[in-house]
Design a protein around this motif. Sequence first.
Motif, PDB file in Angstrom:
ATOM      1  N   ARG A 173       0.839  -1.210   0.000  1.00  0.00           N
ATOM      2  CA  ARG A 173       0.000   0.000   0.000  1.00  0.00           C
ATOM      3  C   ARG A 173       0.870   1.256   0.000  1.00  0.00           C
ATOM      4  NH1 ARG A 173      -5.366  -0.107   0.773  1.00  0.00           N
ATOM      5  NH2 ARG A 173      -6.326  -2.162   1.080  1.00  0.00           N
ATOM      6  N   ASP A 174       1.974   1.217   0.739  1.00  0.00           N
ATOM      7  CA  ASP A 174       2.902   2.347   0.732  1.00  0.00           C
ATOM      8  C   ASP A 174       3.463   2.577  -0.661  1.00  0.00           C
ATOM      9  OD1 ASP A 174       2.551   2.642   3.470  1.00  0.00           O
ATOM     10  OD2 ASP A 174       4.359   1.504   3.997  1.00  0.00           O
ATOM     11  N   VAL A 175       3.874   1.477  -1.305  1.00  0.00           N
ATOM     12  CA  VAL A 175       4.416   1.572  -2.656  1.00  0.00           C
ATOM     13  C   VAL A 175       3.358   2.078  -3.619  1.00  0.00           C
ATOM     14  CG1 VAL A 175       5.353   0.250  -4.597  1.00  0.00           C
ATOM     15  CG2 VAL A 175       6.153  -0.230  -2.271  1.00  0.00           C
ATOM     16  N   LEU A 176       2.140   1.568  -3.488  1.00  0.00           N
ATOM     17  CA  LEU A 176       1.049   1.975  -4.384  1.00  0.00           C
ATOM     18  C   LEU A 176       0.756   3.461  -4.225  1.00  0.00           C
ATOM     19  CD1 LEU A 176      -1.157   1.274  -6.408  1.00  0.00           C
ATOM     20  CD2 LEU A 176      -2.626   0.600  -4.492  1.00  0.00           C
ATOM     21  N   SER A 177       0.767   3.945  -2.998  1.00  0.00           N
ATOM     22  CA  SER A 177       0.494   5.361  -2.745  1.00  0.00           C
ATOM     23  C   SER A 177       1.503   6.249  -3.466  1.00  0.00           C
ATOM     24  CB  SER A 177       0.523   5.634  -1.239  1.00  0.00           C
ATOM     25  OG  SER A 177       0.297   7.000  -0.977  1.00  0.00           O
TER      26      SER A 177
END
Length: 228
Positions: A173-177
């Motif tokens: 999720r961090d990477v996607l953000s």
Amino acid sequence: MDRKSAHSALIADDDEFFRLAMTAILSRHFGFKEIVETGSLDAALDQLAQRANGISLALFDLAMPGMEGPGSLSAVRDCFPWVTVAVVSGSSERRKILAALEVGVHGYVPKGLGSSELTRAIGMILEGQIYVPPSLAILDGPARTSASERRAGFEGGDMPRAGRTVELTPRQRDVLSLLVEGKSNKEIARQLQLGEGTVKVHIAALLRGLGVQNRAAAAVVGARLLAG
């Protein structure tokens, strides 16, 4: 895998004593010259990305930092298809075993096995068999006929994984953000303090999990997902 040509093995587990025990088994019984030890999923992905074809066997615990269950191993299977991947876990839950088989691992080995049985299980996996606990057939009542359970007794090859959605881990999720913000792999790696190779693995998992083919499409879908 030809044991004589074995290069390196990876043990990803936050239990230092278990890593030591597995290192002894892998070097003494199976001839691995180098054993890479990590205590988290991110560190394991980083090692796999850095060492390219050097690692031929990777053993993962399901309870270490960064691991969100068997689904977290989908990216490993997709990005490193030449690596023999197995779970070595303290849990013998039928649900977790079948979920691991669904994403294509080559075996599920309970930590509670004795040393000789643990060695036998690893040997079976290295010979191309898919090891599961003998208790799998009797847990939760009569044996079922799902694809996962039928496959559990077969040798070699990968589990069919078509249509399976990868659950996003907090790190993904961090990477996607950051991907939604238009950051490059280098920028994402710098901001999250990860290796670029690790970021590539997470993005590959995101593309698969979101059912898209490229970063642009992932950014569109990701923006909607994160906004929800």
